[in-house]
Design a protein around this motif. Structure first.
Motif, PDB file in Angstrom:
ATOM      1  N   LEU A 166     -46.298  49.479  43.477  1.00  0.00           N
ATOM      2  CA  LEU A 166     -47.183  50.417  44.920  1.00  0.00           C
ATOM      3  C   LEU A 166     -46.022  50.695  46.409  1.00  0.00           C
ATOM      4  N   ILE A 170     -42.559  52.412  47.861  1.00  0.00           N
ATOM      5  CA  ILE A 170     -42.260  52.623  48.774  1.00  0.00           C
ATOM      6  C   ILE A 170     -40.971  52.068  49.206  1.00  0.00           C
ATOM      7  N   ALA A 216     -45.783  54.752  56.249  1.00  0.00           N
ATOM      8  CA  ALA A 216     -45.761  54.915  55.088  1.00  0.00           C
ATOM      9  C   ALA A 216     -46.542  52.935  55.305  1.00  0.00           C
ATOM     10  N   LEU A 219     -49.017  52.554  56.868  1.00  0.00           N
ATOM     11  CA  LEU A 219     -50.794  52.395  56.252  1.00  0.00           C
ATOM     12  C   LEU A 219     -51.304  51.717  55.617  1.00  0.00           C
ATOM     13  N   LEU A 220     -50.793  51.257  54.885  1.00  0.00           N
ATOM     14  CA  LEU A 220     -50.853  49.760  53.789  1.00  0.00           C
ATOM     15  C   LEU A 220     -51.594  48.173  54.182  1.00  0.00           C
ATOM     16  N   ALA A 233     -55.162  56.192  49.710  1.00  0.00           N
ATOM     17  CA  ALA A 233     -54.103  56.353  49.752  1.00  0.00           C
ATOM     18  C   ALA A 233     -53.388  57.245  49.239  1.00  0.00           C
ATOM     19  N   SER A 235     -52.148  59.934  49.800  1.00  0.00           N
ATOM     20  CA  SER A 235     -51.121  60.785  50.966  1.00  0.00           C
ATOM     21  C   SER A 235     -50.184  59.685  50.026  1.00  0.00           C
ATOM     22  N   LEU A 236     -49.219  58.765  49.501  1.00  0.00           N
ATOM     23  CA  LEU A 236     -48.626  57.690  49.867  1.00  0.00           C
ATOM     24  C   LEU A 236     -47.650  58.362  48.370  1.00  0.00           C
ATOM     25  N   SER A 237     -48.668  58.869  47.430  1.00  0.00           N
ATOM     26  CA  SER A 237     -48.338  59.844  46.209  1.00  0.00           C
ATOM     27  C   SER A 237     -46.757  60.848  46.470  1.00  0.00           C
ATOM     28  N   PHE A 239     -44.489  59.201  47.195  1.00  0.00           N
ATOM     29  CA  PHE A 239     -43.198  58.495  46.774  1.00  0.00           C
ATOM     30  C   PHE A 239     -43.553  58.060  45.484  1.00  0.00           C
ATOM     31  N   VAL A 242     -46.250  56.273  42.707  1.00  0.00           N
ATOM     32  CA  VAL A 242     -47.140  55.516  43.943  1.00  0.00           C
ATOM     33  C   VAL A 242     -48.416  55.894  42.567  1.00  0.00           C
TER      34      VAL A 242
END
Length: 402
Positions: A166, A170, A216, A219-220, A233, A235-237, A239, A242
Motif C-alpha cells: 500500500l 503511493i 495520502a 492519512l496513513l 482507507a 479513498s486511497l484506492s 493509487f 492499493v
C-alpha cells in the motif's frame, strides 16, 4: 583497577537459571515449528558482507559488524539478521521446486543497540515460507507466530497488521516521492505528521512531493484501529495496487477472527525489502513488538532465484525475561565414589538414564548450586545403595559465589 570481567556496553552474560529457561523454550519452539512442517537450518555466524546485506537496506548495514578476512582479504560481516542467510539457502543450496518451509535459531550481533534497553546480542528464532505468493502462506506464518508466543506464555498478544504494498503504491506514483522514499518511510514509522506535511516543500530535503501523495501519506498515520480502518482507507484506492493490498488485509482479518487484531497502515517495514503484508505482535508490559514478520518477495533474486517469501522472527533472550525467576529443579545428591564402588557408579548411571538429575560430589566438594534443590540422596542401606528423601526445608549451601 582490573576490569577484565567487564563487558562492552549493551552486552550481558546469561546465568544458569535464565540460560535453562531460554534453552527449554528454544527446544519447545523448534518442536512446534516441526509440527507445522518446518525444517531446521543453521547458517554460519560469518559471511561475505555482500551476501549478508543483499536486498536488506541501510538499517541492516548500520547494525552489522564488519571485519577483514585474513584468508581472502575480503570484507566479512557478523550477521545481524538471519533472514538473508535463510533466503540464500533456499535459493542457492536447496533450490527446490514448490514450497519450502525453513526455521532457524542462532545468535545475531548488532553494532548498534536498537534502543536504550536493547541488547546488542540476540538469540534469533524464526520461520520462513518460500515459494507461495498467496495469502495462505501469510496466514500460516501469522498463526505460527501467535502459537509461538502462546507456547512461551504470552497469551495477551495484540496482532498489528500492515501492508507495505500500500505504501509503495503511493510512493511509486510520484518520482519525487520515490527519490525521498527512505525519508518518507522513517516519517511514517514515527507518525510524524509535521514532517510529512513538510514534504510539500523542496527545501533541504529533496524535491517537492505532489499534493495528492502528501495528502495520502498524511492519512496513513491516522489509519489505526479495528476492521473499520479498511473502510476509511478505501479513498486511497485511487493509487494503483492499493485495492489489492486492502483486500489482502481484509482476508486476514476475516480468517483470524478470534484473535486480538488491529491495523496500523503506517507501521511500515524497510522500503524496497518488504513487499506485502507485514505484522507485529505486541503484549502488555512490553515497550516494543515481541515478534515482527512479513512478506519479502524476490529478495532471493540476488542469489539467483526470485521467490515469493514470508516469515517472522523474535529474540528468545528478550522473550525469556517474561518468565520471572526460574524455580530450582529437584535433584539427587550422591556421595563421591571410590574407584572400586561399582554399585554406586552403576546406580548413578541408571538414574541419569531414567532422566533424573544426579549431582555426584567430588572429593572435598561442598554443595553450591542455585539450579537444583536436593530433595533426595543416595545412601547405603546395608550392602546396597538406595535413594532416600532428605530434609528440604532448607537448601544446602545455595550461595554459588562461595
Amino acid at each position: 583497577m582490573n576490569g577484565n570481567w567487564l563487558l562492552p556496553d549493551y552486552l550481558a552474560d546469561i546465568l544458569p537459571a535464565q540460560a535453562r529457561q531460554i534453552e527449554d523454550l528454544r527446544r519447545k519452539l523448534l518442536d512446534l515449528f516441526r509440527t507445522f512442517g518446518f525444517e531446521t537450518v543453521s547458517p554460519p555466524m560469518l559471511e561475505y558482507i555482500e551476501s549478508l546485506l543483499t536486498g536488506a537496506g541501510k538499517d541492516l548495514s548500520l547494525k552489522t559488524f564488519k571485519l577483514v578476512d585474513q584468508l581472502s582479504g575480503r570484507t566479512l560481516g557478523l550477521r545481524a539478521d538471519m533472514t538473508p542467510q535463510i533466503t540464500r539457502i533456499d535459493a542457492h543450496l536447496l533450490n527446490r521446486p514448490g514450497v519450502t518451509r525453513l526455521c532457524y535459531c542462532g545468535p545475531v550481533l548488532h553494532a548498534r543497540p536498537a534502543g536504550l534497553v536493547a541488547s546488542r546480542e540476540q538469540l534469533q528464532i524464526g520461520a520462513e515460507v518460500y515459494g507461495h505468493a498467496g495469502i495462505e502462506a501469510d496466514l500460516e506464518i501469522i498463526r505460527l507466530a501467535i502459537e509461538s508466543l502462546k507456547l512461551a506464555g504470552v497469551s495477551n498478544g495484540q496482532l498489528v497488521l500492515c501492508h507495505d504494498g500500500l505504501v509503495q503504491a503511493i510512493i511509486n506514483s510520484d518520482p519525487a516521492a520515490q527519490a525521498r522514499a527512505d525519508e518518507i518511510v522513517a516519517l511514517l514509522r514515527d507518525k510524524d505528521l509535521p514532517g510529512i506535511a513538510s514534504l510539500r516543500d523542496d527545501g533541504m530535503g529533496g524535491p517537492s512531493v505532489s499534493e495528492p501523495v502528501v495528502a495520502a501519506l498524511e492519512l496513513l498515520p491516522r489509519l489505526y484501529g479495528g476492521a473499520e480502518v479498511l473502510e476509511r482507507a478505501a479513498s486511497l484506492s485511487v493509487f494503483k495496487g492499493v485495492s489489492a493490498a486492502l483486500e489482502s488485509l481484509k482476508t486476514l482479518v476475516t480468517k483470524l477472527a478470534g484473535e486480538k487484531i488491529s491495523l496500523d497502515l503506517a507501521d511500515v517495514g524497510a522500503y524496497g525489502y518488504h513487499s506485502g503484508v507485514t505484522f507485529s505482535i505486541y503484549a502488555s508490559d512490553w515497550h516494543d513488538a515481541l515478534v515482527r514478520g512479513g512478506r519479502y518477495d524476490n529478495v532471493g533474486a540476488a542469489f539467483g532465484r526470485a521467490r515469493a517469501a514470508t516469515g517472522f522472527s523474535m529474540d528468545l533472550i528478550r522473550l525469556a525475561r517474561s518468565f520471572g525467576q526460574a524455580e530450582p529443579a529437584a535433584a539427587i545428591l550422591a556421595p563421591s565414589s571410590g574407584a572400586d564402588d561399582q554399585a554406586l557408579t552403576q546406580l548413578v548411571a541408571q538414574l541419569r538414564a531414567d532422566g533424573e538429575i544426579v549431582v555426584q560430589l567430588l572429593p572435598g566438594e561442598s554443595v553450591a548450586h542455585d539450579e537444583f534443590i536436593f530433595d533426595r540422596e543416595l545412601a547405603r542401606d546395608g550392602q546396597q545403595w538406595v535413594v532416600r528423601p532428605v530434609n528440604t526445608t532448607a537448601k544446602p549451601n545455595s550461595n554459588s559465589n562461595s
